[in-house]
Enzyme design. Structure first.
Site, PDB file in Angstrom:
ATOM      1  N   CYS A  41       0.846  -1.187   0.000  1.00 60.06           N
ATOM      2  CA  CYS A  41       0.000   0.000   0.000  1.00 60.06           C
ATOM      3  C   CYS A  41       0.888   1.246   0.000  1.00 60.06           C
ATOM      4  O   CYS A  41       1.782   1.374   0.845  1.00 60.06           O
ATOM      5  CB  CYS A  41      -0.900  -0.002   1.234  1.00 60.06           C
ATOM      6  SG  CYS A  41      -1.862   1.514   1.421  1.00 60.06           S
ATOM      7  N   ASP A  48      -0.747  -5.753   0.342  1.00 59.99           N
ATOM      8  CA  ASP A  48      -2.049  -6.041  -0.255  1.00 59.99           C
ATOM      9  C   ASP A  48      -1.898  -7.308  -1.077  1.00 59.99           C
ATOM     10  O   ASP A  48      -0.888  -7.491  -1.771  1.00 59.99           O
ATOM     11  CB  ASP A  48      -2.502  -4.898  -1.169  1.00 59.99           C
ATOM     12  CG  ASP A  48      -2.945  -3.678  -0.386  1.00 59.99           C
ATOM     13  OD1 ASP A  48      -3.659  -3.847   0.612  1.00 59.99           O
ATOM     14  OD2 ASP A  48      -2.586  -2.558  -0.789  1.00 59.99           O
ATOM     15  N   GLU A  64       4.372 -16.105 -22.405  1.00 62.80           N
ATOM     16  CA  GLU A  64       5.078 -17.244 -21.811  1.00 62.80           C
ATOM     17  C   GLU A  64       4.791 -17.208 -20.315  1.00 62.80           C
ATOM     18  O   GLU A  64       4.922 -16.171 -19.666  1.00 62.80           O
ATOM     19  CB  GLU A  64       6.575 -17.126 -22.104  1.00 62.80           C
ATOM     20  CG  GLU A  64       7.366 -18.384 -21.824  1.00 62.80           C
ATOM     21  CD  GLU A  64       7.765 -18.521 -20.367  1.00 62.80           C
ATOM     22  OE1 GLU A  64       7.753 -19.659 -19.877  1.00 62.80           O
ATOM     23  OE2 GLU A  64       8.080 -17.492 -19.731  1.00 62.80           O
ATOM     24  N   LEU A  65       4.385 -18.340 -19.751  1.00 64.72           N
ATOM     25  CA  LEU A  65       3.835 -18.352 -18.392  1.00 64.72           C
ATOM     26  C   LEU A  65       4.855 -18.065 -17.295  1.00 64.72           C
ATOM     27  O   LEU A  65       4.529 -17.396 -16.316  1.00 64.72           O
ATOM     28  CB  LEU A  65       3.115 -19.673 -18.134  1.00 64.72           C
ATOM     29  CG  LEU A  65       1.871 -19.888 -19.007  1.00 64.72           C
ATOM     30  CD1 LEU A  65       1.263 -21.250 -18.737  1.00 64.72           C
ATOM     31  CD2 LEU A  65       0.851 -18.788 -18.792  1.00 64.72           C
ATOM     32  N   HIS A  82      -4.125  -0.362  -5.735  1.00 63.16           N
ATOM     33  CA  HIS A  82      -4.870  -1.418  -6.429  1.00 63.16           C
ATOM     34  C   HIS A  82      -5.147  -1.006  -7.873  1.00 63.16           C
ATOM     35  O   HIS A  82      -4.920  -1.779  -8.807  1.00 63.16           O
ATOM     36  CB  HIS A  82      -6.204  -1.686  -5.739  1.00 63.16           C
ATOM     37  CG  HIS A  82      -6.077  -2.179  -4.333  1.00 63.16           C
ATOM     38  ND1 HIS A  82      -7.182  -2.360  -3.534  1.00 63.16           N
ATOM     39  CD2 HIS A  82      -5.016  -2.534  -3.581  1.00 63.16           C
ATOM     40  CE1 HIS A  82      -6.811  -2.808  -2.350  1.00 63.16           C
ATOM     41  NE2 HIS A  82      -5.488  -2.906  -2.351  1.00 63.16           N
ATOM     42  N   GLU A  83      -5.630   0.225  -8.030  1.00 66.28           N
ATOM     43  CA  GLU A  83      -5.996   0.710  -9.358  1.00 66.28           C
ATOM     44  C   GLU A  83      -4.781   0.810 -10.269  1.00 66.28           C
ATOM     45  O   GLU A  83      -4.822   0.401 -11.434  1.00 66.28           O
ATOM     46  CB  GLU A  83      -6.676   2.089  -9.252  1.00 66.28           C
ATOM     47  CG  GLU A  83      -7.961   2.097  -8.453  1.00 66.28           C
ATOM     48  CD  GLU A  83      -7.766   2.190  -6.937  1.00 66.28           C
ATOM     49  OE1 GLU A  83      -8.788   2.161  -6.231  1.00 66.28           O
ATOM     50  OE2 GLU A  83      -6.615   2.287  -6.448  1.00 66.28           O
TER      51      GLU A  83
END
Length: 131
Positions: A41, A48, A64-65, A82-83
């Protein structure tokens, strides 16, 4: 520093977020769940946590994972809202992959009695932009 920490700390999405050619001509949807997203945060410094749900219909490229995992993990020590984190992830992936469709849902764990769910959908962006 262990090798995993080093990979995460040094990860640069501009050069390390690897994409592969999509070998299939038919439309298909890829759904990826990333349940261990974390960031800090920017106001309090508290961690978070979120589950990221990514789905997209590829055009010429797929992600690619392992590179995606490292990219998501690279947020863990960043002070970011968050945004901002959700928008940055969406924008980075969308610009790299140039998919036919993409949707990202960031489902943040409740903290302080607040549960945040952020959704970004390329079709919704297009509808709003075209008014």
């Amino acid at each position: 520093m262990r090798y995993g920490e080093k990979e995460i700390q040094e990860f640069d999405p501009k050069k390390d977020l690897e994409i592969w050619p999509n070998k299939h001509n038919k439309p298909y949807k890829i759904k990826i769940t990333l349940p261990e997203f974390s960031c800090l945060c920017p106001r309090s410094g508290y961690p978070d946590y979120a589950t990221m749900h990514l789905e997209y219909i590829p055009d010429q490229y797929v992600v690619e994972l392992k590179a995606l995992k490292l990219y998501i993990n690279s947020f863990r020590n960043r002070y970011i809202s968050h945004e901002d984190s959700t928008n940055e992830i969406f924008d980075t992936l969308y610009s790299k992959l140039k998919p036919k469709y993409m949707r990202l849902v960031a489902d943040f764990n409740p903290r302080g009695n607040v549960h945040t769910l952020i959704e970004i959908d390329s079709e919704e962006i297009e509808k709003v932009s075209n008014g």
